[in-house]
Design a protein around this motif. Structure first.
Motif, PDB file in Angstrom:
ATOM      1  N   ILE A   1     -39.847  11.833  18.086  1.00  9.33           N
ATOM      2  CA  ILE A   1     -39.766  10.613  18.894  1.00  9.33           C
ATOM      3  C   ILE A   1     -40.914   9.644  18.600  1.00  9.33           C
ATOM      4  O   ILE A   1     -41.969  10.040  18.094  1.00  9.33           O
ATOM      5  N   CYS A   2     -40.684   8.367  18.926  1.00  6.10           N
ATOM      6  CA  CYS A   2     -41.700   7.331  18.722  1.00  6.10           C
ATOM      7  C   CYS A   2     -42.639   7.307  19.926  1.00  6.10           C
ATOM      8  O   CYS A   2     -42.364   7.926  20.955  1.00  6.10           O
ATOM      9  N   SER A   3     -43.739   6.553  19.788  1.00  3.45           N
ATOM     10  CA  SER A   3     -44.750   6.567  20.850  1.00  3.45           C
ATOM     11  C   SER A   3     -44.235   5.921  22.138  1.00  3.45           C
ATOM     12  O   SER A   3     -44.721   6.212  23.214  1.00  3.45           O
ATOM     13  N   ASP A   4     -43.221   5.055  22.042  1.00  2.00           N
ATOM     14  CA  ASP A   4     -42.643   4.460  23.253  1.00  2.00           C
ATOM     15  C   ASP A   4     -41.835   5.470  24.059  1.00  2.00           C
ATOM     16  O   ASP A   4     -41.610   5.289  25.255  1.00  2.00           O
ATOM     17  N   CYS A   5     -41.333   6.480  23.393  1.00  2.00           N
ATOM     18  CA  CYS A   5     -40.413   7.418  24.050  1.00  2.00           C
ATOM     19  C   CYS A   5     -41.107   8.636  24.652  1.00  2.00           C
ATOM     20  O   CYS A   5     -40.460   9.478  25.262  1.00  2.00           O
ATOM     21  N   GLY A   6     -42.426   8.733  24.461  1.00  2.00           N
ATOM     22  CA  GLY A   6     -43.124   9.834  25.109  1.00  2.00           C
ATOM     23  C   GLY A   6     -44.154  10.487  24.206  1.00  2.00           C
ATOM     24  O   GLY A   6     -44.433  10.021  23.101  1.00  2.00           O
TER      25      GLY A   6
ATOM     26  N   HIS B   1     -36.791   7.096  11.751  1.00  2.70           N
ATOM     27  CA  HIS B   1     -36.344   6.536  13.027  1.00  2.70           C
ATOM     28  C   HIS B   1     -36.644   7.506  14.164  1.00  2.70           C
ATOM     29  O   HIS B   1     -36.660   8.719  13.964  1.00  2.70           O
ATOM     30  N   CYS B   2     -36.838   6.923  15.354  1.00  5.18           N
ATOM     31  CA  CYS B   2     -36.989   7.748  16.553  1.00  5.18           C
ATOM     32  C   CYS B   2     -35.623   8.352  16.887  1.00  5.18           C
ATOM     33  O   CYS B   2     -34.623   7.642  16.956  1.00  5.18           O
ATOM     34  N   TRP B   3     -35.586   9.689  17.115  1.00  2.00           N
ATOM     35  CA  TRP B   3     -34.295  10.351  17.359  1.00  2.00           C
ATOM     36  C   TRP B   3     -33.800  10.078  18.770  1.00  2.00           C
ATOM     37  O   TRP B   3     -32.672  10.382  19.095  1.00  2.00           O
ATOM     38  N   GLN B   4     -34.674   9.515  19.611  1.00  2.00           N
ATOM     39  CA  GLN B   4     -34.271   9.251  20.986  1.00  2.00           C
ATOM     40  C   GLN B   4     -33.774   7.816  21.166  1.00  2.00           C
ATOM     41  O   GLN B   4     -32.656   7.603  21.606  1.00  2.00           O
ATOM     42  N   CYS B   5     -34.597   6.818  20.768  1.00  2.00           N
ATOM     43  CA  CYS B   5     -34.188   5.424  20.990  1.00  2.00           C
ATOM     44  C   CYS B   5     -33.570   4.806  19.739  1.00  2.00           C
ATOM     45  O   CYS B   5     -32.971   3.732  19.804  1.00  2.00           O
ATOM     46  N   GLY B   6     -33.719   5.465  18.599  1.00  2.00           N
ATOM     47  CA  GLY B   6     -33.100   4.959  17.376  1.00  2.00           C
ATOM     48  C   GLY B   6     -33.877   3.873  16.659  1.00  2.00           C
ATOM     49  O   GLY B   6     -33.447   3.385  15.608  1.00  2.00           O
TER      50      GLY B   6
HETATM   51 ZN   LIG Z   1     -38.183   5.985  20.603  1.00  2.00          ZN
END
Ligand SMILES: [Zn+2]
Length: 232
Positions: free
Chosen positions: A168-173, A146-151
């Motif tokens: 983080i995932c690609s959506d989060c940066g 999971h992305c640690w920022q958006c979950g």
């Molecule tokens: Zn994310």
């Protein structure tokens, strides 16, 4: 006050007065306990032989009315890790000492599990895995799926990034690339003993661990102080 007994792992020893030691222990039932071992540095003290780090101990103590209790008895119940892992084991003690403070009920099983992990992996992977476990169980990490920022859940094959001590995932940066193979490799090392990482992934993992520790104001262990990727 009534005497208490528990298993214990010795985290720290601090010399006190001419002959005594202040000892910090992690225990399963009483969390972190700080006790005065009176006369422990004296030549004839029974504590002299027992109060060494990296042993499983049984301790008995009298809690203080206000403040520090007094260690009454300490006995050894086997080594925590083989001699080959002594230096790495001491590094784990130093990290656990920073993660689990007095009043926190956690620490004993976390440190025991980290020592077991250390001793059941290849040496380089083992130290990273043991640190990772401690940081994770102290609540400082997310999981690798999971992305640690958006979950959001992240597909196994997706590229993730490491930025600001977070995965983080690609959506989060954007950040340092964490390949699907590296995530799989870390998960594999955490799960079983025969997995190896490439030298590059291992270096990157060390850097991630160092950054998480620095983010939380912890003292960085030897070998984990390089906080940016090596110039190619
Ligand atoms: Zn994310």
């Amino acid at each position: 006050m009534a005497e208490l007994m528990d298993q214990a792992l010795l985290l720290r020893r601090i010399p006190y007065s001419e002959t005594s030691l202040i000892c910090h222990f992690l225990t399963p039932a009483h969390g972190r306990v700080t006790l005065m071992a009176r006369g422990a540095r004296g030549a004839k003290s029974p504590f002299r032989a027992t109060l060494a780090p990296l042993y499983r101990l049984h301790i008995r103590w009298r809690p203080g009315r206000s403040g520090m209790g007094t260690l009454l008895d300490a006995g050894r119940a086997g080594m925590l890790v083989d001699e080959a892992y002594m230096l790495d084991g001491l590094q784990l003690l130093a990290i656990a000492s920073q993660l689990f403070q007095e009043g926190d009920p956690h620490g004993f099983s976390e440190l025991s599990d980290a020592m077991t992990l250390l001793a059941s992996r290849h040496q380089d992977e083992g130290l990273c895995a043991a640190f990772w476990l401690l940081l994770d169980r102290a609540g400082l990490l997310g999981d690798l799926l999971h992305c640690w920022q958006c979950g959001e859940a992240v597909a196994d094959a997706a590229l993730m990034a490491w930025k600001g001590a977070q995965l983080i995932c690609s959506d989060c940066g954007e950040g340092g690339a964490v390949s699907p193979g590296m995530r799989k490799g870390i998960a594999g090392v955490m799960r079983q003993g025969n997995v190896r990482l490439s030298a590059r992934d291992l270096q990157h993992w060390r850097m991630m661990i160092g950054q998480v520790m620095r983010e939380h104001g912890m003292k960085l262990p030897e070998g984990f102080r390089q906080l940016s990727p090596q110039p190619k």
